[in-house]
Design a protein around this motif. Structure first.
Motif, PDB file in Angstrom:
ATOM      1  N   THR A  79       0.850  -1.190   0.000  1.00  0.00           N
ATOM      2  CA  THR A  79       0.000   0.000   0.000  1.00  0.00           C
ATOM      3  C   THR A  79       0.883   1.236   0.000  1.00  0.00           C
ATOM      4  OG1 THR A  79      -0.088   0.173   2.407  1.00  0.00           O
ATOM      5  CG2 THR A  79      -1.762  -1.225   1.333  1.00  0.00           C
ATOM      6  N   ASP A  80       0.295   2.341  -0.381  1.00  0.00           N
ATOM      7  CA  ASP A  80       1.058   3.585  -0.386  1.00  0.00           C
ATOM      8  C   ASP A  80       1.482   3.990   1.029  1.00  0.00           C
ATOM      9  OD1 ASP A  80      -1.612   4.074   0.277  1.00  0.00           O
ATOM     10  OD2 ASP A  80      -1.722   5.974  -0.808  1.00  0.00           O
ATOM     11  N   VAL A  81       0.630   3.747   2.006  1.00  0.00           N
ATOM     12  CA  VAL A  81       0.951   4.096   3.395  1.00  0.00           C
ATOM     13  C   VAL A  81       2.148   3.281   3.892  1.00  0.00           C
ATOM     14  CG1 VAL A  81       0.111   4.104   5.785  1.00  0.00           C
ATOM     15  CG2 VAL A  81      -1.408   4.811   3.934  1.00  0.00           C
ATOM     16  N   LYS A  82       2.126   1.977   3.647  1.00  0.00           N
ATOM     17  CA  LYS A  82       3.233   1.119   4.081  1.00  0.00           C
ATOM     18  C   LYS A  82       4.526   1.510   3.372  1.00  0.00           C
ATOM     19  CE  LYS A  82       4.741  -3.696   4.568  1.00  0.00           C
ATOM     20  NZ  LYS A  82       5.867  -3.264   5.304  1.00  0.00           N
ATOM     21  N   ALA A  83       4.477   1.696   2.067  1.00  0.00           N
ATOM     22  CA  ALA A  83       5.674   2.058   1.304  1.00  0.00           C
ATOM     23  C   ALA A  83       6.226   3.402   1.785  1.00  0.00           C
ATOM     24  CB  ALA A  83       5.362   2.108  -0.185  1.00  0.00           C
ATOM     25  N   TYR A  84       5.334   4.344   2.006  1.00  0.00           N
ATOM     26  CA  TYR A  84       5.731   5.676   2.474  1.00  0.00           C
ATOM     27  C   TYR A  84       6.447   5.590   3.824  1.00  0.00           C
ATOM     28  CZ  TYR A  84       5.246  10.575   3.872  1.00  0.00           C
ATOM     29  OH  TYR A  84       5.497  11.850   4.288  1.00  0.00           O
ATOM     30  N   GLU A  85       5.811   4.935   4.779  1.00  0.00           N
ATOM     31  CA  GLU A  85       6.382   4.835   6.126  1.00  0.00           C
ATOM     32  C   GLU A  85       7.685   4.033   6.140  1.00  0.00           C
ATOM     33  OE1 GLU A  85       3.098   3.289   8.390  1.00  0.00           O
ATOM     34  OE2 GLU A  85       2.161   5.272   8.568  1.00  0.00           O
ATOM     35  N   ASP A  86       7.712   2.922   5.391  1.00  0.00           N
ATOM     36  CA  ASP A  86       8.919   2.095   5.350  1.00  0.00           C
ATOM     37  C   ASP A  86      10.101   2.849   4.737  1.00  0.00           C
ATOM     38  OD1 ASP A  86       7.490   0.042   6.482  1.00  0.00           O
ATOM     39  OD2 ASP A  86       7.348  -1.157   4.639  1.00  0.00           O
ATOM     40  N   GLU A  88      10.508   6.090   4.390  1.00  0.00           N
ATOM     41  CA  GLU A  88      10.867   7.210   5.263  1.00  0.00           C
ATOM     42  C   GLU A  88      11.761   6.709   6.407  1.00  0.00           C
ATOM     43  OE1 GLU A  88       8.321  11.005   6.435  1.00  0.00           O
ATOM     44  OE2 GLU A  88       7.764   9.247   7.632  1.00  0.00           O
ATOM     45  N   ASP A  89      11.415   5.569   6.999  1.00  0.00           N
ATOM     46  CA  ASP A  89      12.221   4.978   8.079  1.00  0.00           C
ATOM     47  C   ASP A  89      13.617   4.588   7.584  1.00  0.00           C
ATOM     48  OD1 ASP A  89      10.216   5.263   9.962  1.00  0.00           O
ATOM     49  OD2 ASP A  89       9.538   3.175   9.823  1.00  0.00           O
ATOM     50  N   ILE A  90      13.697   3.972   6.411  1.00  0.00           N
ATOM     51  CA  ILE A  90      14.990   3.580   5.839  1.00  0.00           C
ATOM     52  C   ILE A  90      15.882   4.802   5.686  1.00  0.00           C
ATOM     53  CG2 ILE A  90      16.128   2.751   3.729  1.00  0.00           C
ATOM     54  CD1 ILE A  90      13.622   0.897   3.354  1.00  0.00           C
ATOM     55  N   LEU A  91      15.335   5.861   5.125  1.00  0.00           N
ATOM     56  CA  LEU A  91      16.126   7.077   4.896  1.00  0.00           C
ATOM     57  C   LEU A  91      16.573   7.723   6.209  1.00  0.00           C
ATOM     58  CD1 LEU A  91      14.040   8.440   1.921  1.00  0.00           C
ATOM     59  CD2 LEU A  91      16.422   7.696   1.820  1.00  0.00           C
ATOM     60  N   LYS A  92      15.673   7.783   7.183  1.00  0.00           N
ATOM     61  CA  LYS A  92      16.028   8.364   8.484  1.00  0.00           C
ATOM     62  C   LYS A  92      17.150   7.566   9.147  1.00  0.00           C
ATOM     63  CE  LYS A  92      11.641  10.570   9.697  1.00  0.00           C
ATOM     64  NZ  LYS A  92      10.458  10.489  10.579  1.00  0.00           N
ATOM     65  N   LYS A  93      17.083   6.229   9.081  1.00  0.00           N
ATOM     66  CA  LYS A  93      18.120   5.382   9.673  1.00  0.00           C
ATOM     67  C   LYS A  93      19.467   5.589   8.995  1.00  0.00           C
ATOM     68  CE  LYS A  93      15.063   1.805  11.390  1.00  0.00           C
ATOM     69  NZ  LYS A  93      14.503   0.481  11.199  1.00  0.00           N
ATOM     70  N   GLY A  95      20.502   8.458   7.959  1.00  0.00           N
ATOM     71  CA  GLY A  95      20.963   9.815   8.242  1.00  0.00           C
ATOM     72  C   GLY A  95      20.374  10.911   7.378  1.00  0.00           C
ATOM     73  N   TRP A  96      19.350  10.598   6.608  1.00  0.00           N
ATOM     74  CA  TRP A  96      18.689  11.601   5.784  1.00  0.00           C
ATOM     75  C   TRP A  96      17.707  12.397   6.649  1.00  0.00           C
ATOM     76  CZ3 TRP A  96      19.318  12.373   0.435  1.00  0.00           C
ATOM     77  CH2 TRP A  96      20.223  11.514  -0.174  1.00  0.00           C
ATOM     78  N   THR A  97      17.542  13.671   6.323  1.00  0.00           N
ATOM     79  CA  THR A  97      16.636  14.548   7.046  1.00  0.00           C
ATOM     80  C   THR A  97      15.435  14.870   6.166  1.00  0.00           C
ATOM     81  OG1 THR A  97      18.502  15.553   8.182  1.00  0.00           O
ATOM     82  CG2 THR A  97      16.446  16.786   8.221  1.00  0.00           C
ATOM     83  N   ILE A  98      14.236  14.749   6.726  1.00  0.00           N
ATOM     84  CA  ILE A  98      13.016  15.102   5.994  1.00  0.00           C
ATOM     85  C   ILE A  98      12.931  16.626   5.989  1.00  0.00           C
ATOM     86  CG2 ILE A  98      10.502  14.857   5.882  1.00  0.00           C
ATOM     87  CD1 ILE A  98      12.028  12.160   5.683  1.00  0.00           C
ATOM     88  N   THR A  99      12.869  17.227   4.802  1.00  0.00           N
ATOM     89  CA  THR A  99      12.824  18.688   4.707  1.00  0.00           C
ATOM     90  C   THR A  99      11.434  19.197   4.355  1.00  0.00           C
ATOM     91  OG1 THR A  99      13.545  18.619   2.399  1.00  0.00           O
ATOM     92  CG2 THR A  99      15.260  18.884   4.079  1.00  0.00           C
ATOM     93  N   PHE A 107       7.541  13.369  -0.218  1.00  0.00           N
ATOM     94  CA  PHE A 107       8.394  14.024   0.765  1.00  0.00           C
ATOM     95  C   PHE A 107       9.745  14.326   0.134  1.00  0.00           C
ATOM     96  CE2 PHE A 107       8.806   9.482   1.390  1.00  0.00           C
ATOM     97  CZ  PHE A 107      10.140   9.236   1.697  1.00  0.00           C
ATOM     98  N   SER A 108      10.437  15.276   0.732  1.00  0.00           N
ATOM     99  CA  SER A 108      11.776  15.651   0.278  1.00  0.00           C
ATOM    100  C   SER A 108      12.748  15.368   1.405  1.00  0.00           C
ATOM    101  CB  SER A 108      11.827  17.135  -0.077  1.00  0.00           C
ATOM    102  OG  SER A 108      10.952  17.408  -1.147  1.00  0.00           O
ATOM    103  N   VAL A 109      13.944  14.917   1.021  1.00  0.00           N
ATOM    104  CA  VAL A 109      14.977  14.588   2.005  1.00  0.00           C
ATOM    105  C   VAL A 109      16.305  15.206   1.582  1.00  0.00           C
ATOM    106  CG1 VAL A 109      13.905  12.445   2.812  1.00  0.00           C
ATOM    107  CG2 VAL A 109      15.444  12.377   0.857  1.00  0.00           C
ATOM    108  N   LYS A 110      17.190  15.328   2.579  1.00  0.00           N
ATOM    109  CA  LYS A 110      18.507  15.914   2.329  1.00  0.00           C
ATOM    110  C   LYS A 110      19.530  15.210   3.204  1.00  0.00           C
ATOM    111  CE  LYS A 110      20.959  20.271   2.744  1.00  0.00           C
ATOM    112  NZ  LYS A 110      21.637  20.661   1.632  1.00  0.00           N
ATOM    113  N   LYS A 111      20.717  15.004   2.614  1.00  0.00           N
ATOM    114  CA  LYS A 111      21.856  14.479   3.368  1.00  0.00           C
ATOM    115  C   LYS A 111      23.114  14.980   2.676  1.00  0.00           C
ATOM    116  CE  LYS A 111      24.104  10.312   5.056  1.00  0.00           C
ATOM    117  NZ  LYS A 111      24.105   8.840   5.066  1.00  0.00           N
TER     118      LYS A 111
END
Length: 134
Positions: A79-86, A88-93, A95-99, A107-111
């Protein structure tokens, strides 16, 4: 005796050089020592963690006219919700920052010097993940 000493020193030096140049097992495939060895990165963006199981369907490299490269992936049976949350978690782990964030849509991210704009779209039982990055 001097000859033996010089041969011994050359042998020690050679062994030291070989030992020091051995491949570091903590390096990931992209050669970055700051990331875990088990991290997987996209083929299109070697600095960007991939979504496990996502299949690349399209890639457009960056140009002078369009500075962001664009890649599309399909994630099967989710689902879009699962893919989105998963993702987002991968990127945060990693070291990416949600901008910027528009929940479940994009969503946009930066590292470091890299940025990525990520959007998700439902396609039947699958999700299309679009990444624009530099």
């Amino acid at each position: 005796m001097k000859k033996f000493f010089y041969i011994f020193m050359i042998l020690i030096l050679s062994v030291s050089l070989v030992a020091c140049s051995a491949k570091n097992p903590n390096l990931s495939n992209n050669g970055n020592a700051n990331t875990p060895a088990d991290s997987k990165y996209t083929k299109e963006f070697t600095y960007l963690p991939s979504y496990n199981g996502a299949q690349s369907t399209e890639f457009t490299p960056a140009t002078t006219k369009e500075p962001l490269a664009k890649a599309r992936y399909i994630i099967k049976n989710t689902t879009d919700v699962k893919a989105y949350e998963d993702y987002e978690d991968i990127l945060k782990k990693e070291g990416w920052t949600i901008t910027k964030e528009e929940r479940v849509i994009n969503f946009s991210v930066k590292k470091d010097t890299h940025t990525a704009n990520i959007s998700l779209q439902i396609s039947g039982n699958d999700v299309i993940l679009t990444v624009q990055s530099k």
